[in-house]
Design a protein around this motif. Structure first.
Motif, PDB file in Angstrom:
ATOM      1  N   MET A   1       0.844  -1.196   0.000  1.00 17.72           N
ATOM      2  CA  MET A   1       0.000   0.000   0.000  1.00 17.72           C
ATOM      3  C   MET A   1       0.880   1.247   0.000  1.00 17.72           C
ATOM      4  SD  MET A   1      -2.877   1.186   2.773  1.00 17.72           S
ATOM      5  CE  MET A   1      -1.685   1.174   4.107  1.00 17.72           C
ATOM      6  N   LYS A   2       0.637   2.132  -0.959  1.00  9.69           N
ATOM      7  CA  LYS A   2       1.399   3.379  -1.027  1.00  9.69           C
ATOM      8  C   LYS A   2       0.929   4.334   0.065  1.00  9.69           C
ATOM      9  CE  LYS A   2       2.541   3.313  -5.951  1.00  9.69           C
ATOM     10  NZ  LYS A   2       3.977   3.158  -5.713  1.00  9.69           N
ATOM     11  N   THR A   3       1.877   5.051   0.654  1.00  8.33           N
ATOM     12  CA  THR A   3       1.570   6.001   1.716  1.00  8.33           C
ATOM     13  C   THR A   3       2.203   7.350   1.407  1.00  8.33           C
ATOM     14  OG1 THR A   3       3.502   5.272   2.973  1.00  8.33           O
ATOM     15  CG2 THR A   3       1.402   4.195   3.465  1.00  8.33           C
ATOM     16  N   ALA A   4       1.691   8.389   2.057  1.00  8.47           N
ATOM     17  CA  ALA A   4       2.211   9.739   1.816  1.00  8.47           C
ATOM     18  C   ALA A   4       2.198  10.563   3.093  1.00  8.47           C
ATOM     19  CB  ALA A   4       1.386  10.445   0.733  1.00  8.47           C
ATOM     20  N   ASP A   5       3.235  11.385   3.261  1.00  8.73           N
ATOM     21  CA  ASP A   5       3.284  12.422   4.281  1.00  8.73           C
ATOM     22  C   ASP A   5       3.182  13.764   3.573  1.00  8.73           C
ATOM     23  OD1 ASP A   5       3.791  10.505   6.250  1.00  8.73           O
ATOM     24  OD2 ASP A   5       5.963  10.712   6.056  1.00  8.73           O
ATOM     25  N   ILE A   6       2.431  14.699   4.149  1.00  9.54           N
ATOM     26  CA  ILE A   6       2.315  16.043   3.581  1.00  9.54           C
ATOM     27  C   ILE A   6       2.734  17.054   4.654  1.00  9.54           C
ATOM     28  CG2 ILE A   6       0.804  17.762   2.533  1.00  9.54           C
ATOM     29  CD1 ILE A   6      -1.012  15.529   1.584  1.00  9.54           C
ATOM     30  N   VAL A   7       3.745  17.865   4.323  1.00 10.11           N
ATOM     31  CA  VAL A   7       4.282  18.870   5.244  1.00 10.11           C
ATOM     32  C   VAL A   7       3.758  20.239   4.850  1.00 10.11           C
ATOM     33  CG1 VAL A   7       6.381  19.934   6.151  1.00 10.11           C
ATOM     34  CG2 VAL A   7       6.364  17.481   5.596  1.00 10.11           C
ATOM     35  N   ILE A   8       3.084  20.915   5.771  1.00  9.12           N
ATOM     36  CA  ILE A   8       2.442  22.200   5.485  1.00  9.12           C
ATOM     37  C   ILE A   8       2.804  23.224   6.561  1.00  9.12           C
ATOM     38  CG2 ILE A   8       0.215  23.417   5.311  1.00  9.12           C
ATOM     39  CD1 ILE A   8       0.704  21.736   2.907  1.00  9.12           C
ATOM     40  N   GLY A   9       3.166  24.423   6.142  1.00 13.37           N
ATOM     41  CA  GLY A   9       3.418  25.514   7.066  1.00 13.37           C
ATOM     42  C   GLY A   9       2.127  26.210   7.440  1.00 13.37           C
ATOM     43  N   LEU A  10       1.975  26.548   8.719  1.00 13.15           N
ATOM     44  CA  LEU A  10       0.737  27.153   9.198  1.00 13.15           C
ATOM     45  C   LEU A  10       0.773  28.671   9.237  1.00 13.15           C
ATOM     46  CD1 LEU A  10      -0.194  24.761  12.167  1.00 13.15           C
ATOM     47  CD2 LEU A  10      -1.348  24.970   9.952  1.00 13.15           C
ATOM     48  N   GLY A  11       1.925  29.277   8.915  1.00 15.00           N
ATOM     49  CA  GLY A  11       2.041  30.718   9.041  1.00 15.00           C
ATOM     50  C   GLY A  11       2.316  31.413   7.729  1.00 15.00           C
ATOM     51  N   PHE A  12       3.259  32.373   7.779  1.00 16.25           N
ATOM     52  CA  PHE A  12       3.646  33.147   6.602  1.00 16.25           C
ATOM     53  C   PHE A  12       4.938  32.607   5.978  1.00 16.25           C
ATOM     54  CE2 PHE A  12       1.280  36.166   9.302  1.00 16.25           C
ATOM     55  CZ  PHE A  12       0.335  36.641   8.395  1.00 16.25           C
ATOM     56  N   GLY A  13       5.234  31.350   6.229  1.00 15.41           N
ATOM     57  CA  GLY A  13       6.471  30.757   5.752  1.00 15.41           C
ATOM     58  C   GLY A  13       7.521  30.716   6.846  1.00 15.41           C
ATOM     59  N   ASP A  14       8.647  30.053   6.550  1.00 13.57           N
ATOM     60  CA  ASP A  14       9.794  29.967   7.472  1.00 13.57           C
ATOM     61  C   ASP A  14       9.448  29.235   8.764  1.00 13.57           C
ATOM     62  OD1 ASP A  14      11.472  31.662   5.743  1.00 13.57           O
ATOM     63  OD2 ASP A  14      10.130  33.270   6.382  1.00 13.57           O
ATOM     64  N   GLU A  15       8.491  28.320   8.713  1.00 18.03           N
ATOM     65  CA  GLU A  15       8.048  27.639   9.937  1.00 18.03           C
ATOM     66  C   GLU A  15       8.980  26.495  10.346  1.00 18.03           C
ATOM     67  OE1 GLU A  15       4.361  28.827   7.516  1.00 18.03           O
ATOM     68  OE2 GLU A  15       6.212  27.707   7.159  1.00 18.03           O
TER      69      GLU A  15
END
Length: 357
Positions: A1-15
């Motif tokens: 089964m293929k899996t994925a992680d998604i990394v997202i910044g919650l601010g204005f960048g540089d998190e």
């Protein structure tokens, strides 16, 4: 089964998306790291032992040895890419980069327009031509990654059209920039590949650019980036590949930051410590690096916005720069339920800690 992680910044960048991606790469040595927004304006710092690299045209798993992939939602600039390729090679990083055929190409004309347009610089810019490239692609004067491996005569004609689009005439500055651009294209071994390339990997790490509060749909206009900085594009790619087992990693510093013009709540100069490795510094396009107290209401807003773009079976929160400020994170102020809470206590992924155990 293929899996994925998604990394997202919650601010204005540089998190801290770079160090988070490196942490995930350290746990998945056979994965591929994917950029799905932005382009050469990213500056994601990774430190491994005595090696340090700021990733822009390569993903933040490259220093650790993972291959990179740029989707159709990204921009690339051959000169910036070539220069970084040489840097990564000297540091024994992985220079294996595949690019979607429809990724947008930034030209010298985009960069010059980006830096000389007064209205653009007033709104905020990194000076790398990303916004100009995305805006130009709303016109007929488009240039894609596939064009870089097309017959040179076709590429030249398209570049002439883009110069016309911006109103540039011949001159030494233009010619020198074009010479560097074409030389860089000739030096790179281009791997142009659609999403089928990703089928050879069981685990995918999606690395976001900037933060949700700079998203073109959700930020405060006009001080936004010309991209979807939410998980929207990453979820779309996962759907195309049939990946349903998705884990989110939402990232924030222990304090708020913004590098560039625009509204920011709770702004003030903070008494930071242990921040000698900070790569966000004053530059002529973004100005000073701004800080402030963390705004939990804005974090809740960003999390709620991203909730609308896709389902994830696990949601994790990552808090970085915990060594720079004597401050406690108030998880009770967040309305989203997280499956795990991670903290970064240094610029090194090896110092990541699970905080909720």
């Amino acid at each position: 089964m293929k899996t994925a992680d998604i990394v997202i910044g919650l601010g204005f960048g540089d998190e801290g998306k770079g160090i988070t991606t490196d942490f995930l790469a350290s746990r998945n040595s056979n994965a591929v790291v994917i950029r799905f927004s932005g382009g050469q304006q990213a500056a994601h710092t990774v430190m491994i032992d005595d090696r340090k690299h700021v990733h822009s045209s390569f993903c933040s798993g490259a220093l650790r040895g993972l291959p990179s992939y740029f989707t159709e939602h990204c921009t690339i600039h051959p000169v910036f890419l070539y220069n970084e390729w040489k840097e990564l090679k000297d540091k024994n990083g992985n220079t294996n980069l595949h690019i979607h055929p429809l990724a947008r190409v930034t030209t010298p004309f985009d960069v010059l327009h980006n830096r000389k347009d007064v209205r653009n610089t007033e709104h905020g810019t990194c000076g790398k031509g990303v916004g100009a490239t995305m805006k130009r692609h709303e016109s007929p004067y488009r240039l894609f990654a596939a064009d870089l491996i097309a017959p040179r005569s076709l590429l030249i004609e398209k570049l002439k059209g883009i110069a016309f689009y911006y109103g540039f005439s011949e001159g030494e500055e233009i010619q020198n920039a074009l010479d560097d651009f074409l030389n860089a294209i000739d030096q790179i071994e281009w791997n142009i590949a659609g999403y089928d390339y990703l089928n050879s990997f069981e685990h995918l790490i999606f690395e976001g650019s900037q933060g949700i509060l700079l998203d073109m749909d959700h930020g405060v206009f006009p001080n936004v980036t010309y991209a979807h900085t939410t998980s929207k594009n990453a979820h779309e790619v996962c759907r195309q590949l049939g990946i349903e087992h998705i884990e989110m990693f939402y990232v924030t510093r222990i304090y708020a930051t913004r590098h560039g013009n625009g509204w920011m709540s709770n702004e003030k100069q903070l008494p930071l410590q242990n921040n000698e490795e900070e790569t966000c510094a004053f530059n002529e396009y973004q100005g000073v690096f701004r800080t402030g107290d963390l705004d939990y209401e804005l974090l809740n807003y960003a999390l709620k916005v991203d909730e609308g773009y896709g389902y994830a079976y696990r949601k994790n929160l990552v808090i970085t720069c915990l060594d720079q400020l004597d401050e406690e994170f108030s998880i009770k102020k967040l309305t989203t339920k997280f499956d795990a809470l991670f903290g970064s206590y240094s610029p090194y992924a090896k110092d990541f800690k699970r905080m909720d155990e």
